[in-house]
Scaffold this active site. Structure first.
Site, short mmCIF file in Angstrom:
data_model
loop_
_atom_site.label_atom_id
_atom_site.label_comp_id
_atom_site.label_asym_id
_atom_site.label_seq_id
_atom_site.Cartn_x
_atom_site.Cartn_y
_atom_site.Cartn_z
N GLU A 1 9.67 1.22 10.56
CA GLU A 1 10.66 2.27 10.28
C GLU A 1 9.94 3.59 10.50
OE1 GLU A 1 13.77 1.82 9.71
OE2 GLU A 1 13.89 -0.29 9.14
N LYS B 1 0.86 -1.19 0.00
CA LYS B 1 0.00 0.00 0.00
C LYS B 1 0.89 1.23 0.00
CE LYS B 1 -1.70 2.64 2.91
NZ LYS B 1 -1.47 3.83 2.06
N GLU C 1 9.82 16.47 14.54
CA GLU C 1 10.42 16.32 13.21
C GLU C 1 10.04 17.55 12.38
OE1 GLU C 1 8.87 12.46 11.79
OE2 GLU C 1 10.80 12.21 10.82
#
Ligand code: NAD
Length: 490
Positions: free
Chosen positions: A260, A184, A391
């Site tokens: 990840e 996906k 981030e």
């Protein structure tokens, strides 16, 4: 480089779901649009899979599982090798497609094609090296056989920021290990995966081994696949919050998982660093992919005695950037992926400034067509600023200072993330101490880029579980089985 006609290329990219070796529309007939972030123009409309479509893809992966698991490793490896060769042959097409849907400059897409293709070559080679062992038990009363087997059908979810490499980094080892997969891709950038899967079909991959579902209903479609007891493995690359919620769902089926996730990479510059190398490394670690990489340096932690010089030099480099559409000659910084990304970067800069940081260059969104943000350097960032804990995922380089190694390590480790760190020092013993002290899965010691297909990529803490690439990568898709046999001489 061959000049690629954008329109003709887009006409060749499939836009359906790929299930059981066939292209098909979503059962509902629904589609969604994929846009160029530098112009907002529609590039293509692709099938919008429903839960039923997702489960049909899993059916196909399950049906093909036994045959693929028993296909000779050499045959699996050679199919991957052929795919590697064809991606290399069509290098420019893949580069252009990534630039169109994701925005990075062509030269960077070019680098990603090389990197992404390498996983096919590396794991094509690894397919034939899956081994086990035979041993005498310590009592001498039996023989132990340890063998490796494919885990079974896998669900692979990829992010938008590296459309080719994130797909090959999962598909390569899964196929090499003998697993069938449902992929996906991110709904923002599905075209590269669709183009790649068409290539896998072309090289002769059997039907059902790789299936692709594109969807805007990522949650419901993924939930149904993950809840299905036939699924044996989930591999996800994306943000930590989504990864955390998928892990909880995977727990119900006790699935094997690889995660990840996000990063908050520290970039340490010591007073003994080669400053030229540190500046060069900083530009790569920060501005590659327009700052939209999980490995992007997020916090520049610079010794107080060299901080001003470092800030001056990176600012000079940033002033040399050319911002624009990634397809255009000379452009070095493309757009951010969407308006949310602009707002996120901008709010982090504003928060830092409100706490006393100084903007040396940039600091604002660029008005007009597309989602562009000025390459930015901020310094004197105060502890506690959000830019140090979140981030950034944009072209913003933020600098804090330290006075001694202990303080540098403390600041570097002061995050729930642990993907990668960078450190620049000429002191070998210090470098060795940092390998032991920094809490990350990867370290760039005097380099600004760590990614390599032959190395184990991955993080610790909330940056994830498992490793992709290297000798370790294929083991994410293998189960260890142990067989006890009697002493044949008894
Ligand atoms: P994201 O988590 O929003 O999306 C990643 C993928 O998950 C996409 O395919 C998305 O469609 C899908 N998704 C979103 N919500 C979902 C849900 N509820 N259920 C199932 N799937 C869902 O992340 P993103 O914005 O696409 O990517 C950026 C993030 O990825 C950053 O945090 C970055 O650090 C991380 N990343 C990590 C690595 C790594 O190797 N560690 C590499 C690249 C990106």
């Amino acid at each position: 480089m061959t000049v690629i006609d954008e329109k003709k290329l887009l006409e060749r990219v499939p836009t359906g779901l790929f299930i059981g070796g066939q292209w098909r529309q979503a059962a509902s007939g629904k589609t969604f649009e994929v846009r160029d972030p530098s112009t907002n123009a529609v590039l293509a409309s692709v099938a919008d899979a429903s839960v039923d479509d997702g489960l049909a893809a899993l059916d196909a992966a399950v049906d093909a599982a036994h045959e693929w698991a028993t296909t000779p490793p050499r045959v699996r490896g050679e199919l991957l090798r052929r795919a590697f060769e064809l991606v290399v042959e069509r290098h420019d097409e893949f580069a252009m497609l990534m630039t169109l849907e994701m925005g990075k400059p062509l030269a960077e897409s070019d680098g990603e094609v090389t990197y992404g293709a390498e996983f096919l070559r590396w794991f094509g080679e690894e397919a034939a090296r899956i081994t086990g062992r035979y041993g005498v038990n310590p009592e001498g009363t039996g023989r132990t056989i340890v063998s490796q087997h494919p885990v079974g059908p896998c669900f692979l979810i990829t992010p938008w920021n590296f459309p080719l490499a994130m797909a090959t980094r999962k598909i390569g080892p899964a196929l090499a290990a003998g697993c069938t997969v449902v992929v996906k891709p991110a709904s923002l950038t599905p075209l590269t995966t669709l183009h790649f899967v068409a290539l896998l079909h072309e090289v002769g991959l059997p039907a059902g081994v790789v299936n692709v579902v594109t969807t805007r209903s990522s949650g419901p479609v993924s939930d149904a696949i993950i809840a299905d007891p036939r699924l044996r493995k989930l591999s996800f690359t994306g943000s930590t919050p989504v990864g955390r919620s998928l892990l909880a769902k995977a727990a119900r089926g006790i699935l094997r998982t690889s995660m990840e996730l996000g990063g908050n990479a520290p970039f340490l510059v010591f007073d003994d660093a080669d400053l030229d190398a540190a500046v060069e490394g900083a530009m790569k670690a920060k501005f590659r992919n327009i700052g939209q990489a999980c490995t992007a340096a997020n916090r520049f932690i610079v010794h107080a005695s060299v901080a001003e010089e470092f800030a001056r030099r990176v600012t000079e480099k940033v002033q040399e950037f050319t911002v624009g559409r990634g397809t255009e000659e000379g452009v070095t910084i493309g757009p951010l992926i969407n308006q949310d990304a602009i707002e996120k970067a901008d709010s982090l800069v504003k928060d830092a400034v409100s706490r006393g940081a100084r903007v040396l260059v940039g600091g604002s969104a660029i008005e007009g067509e597309g989602t562009f943000y000025e390459p930015t350097v901020v310094t004197d960032v105060a502890a506690g600023s959000s830019i140090l804990t979140e981030e950034i995922f944009g072209p913003v380089l933020s600098i804090v200072t330290f006075d001694d190694e202990d303080e540098a390590v403390r600041i570097a480790n002061d995050t729930e993330y642990g993907l990668v760190a960078y450190a620049f020092t000429r002191d070998l013993a210090r470098g060795q101490r940092l390998i032991e002290r920094l809490q990350t899965g990867m370290l760039g010691l005097n380099v600004g880029v760590v990614s390599n297909a032959a190395a184990p990529f991955g993080g610790v803490k909330q940056s994830g579980l498992g490793r992709e690439g290297g000798f370790e990568g294929i083991h994410e898709y293998l189960e260890t089985r142990y067989t006890m046999t009697p002493d044949p001489f008894a």
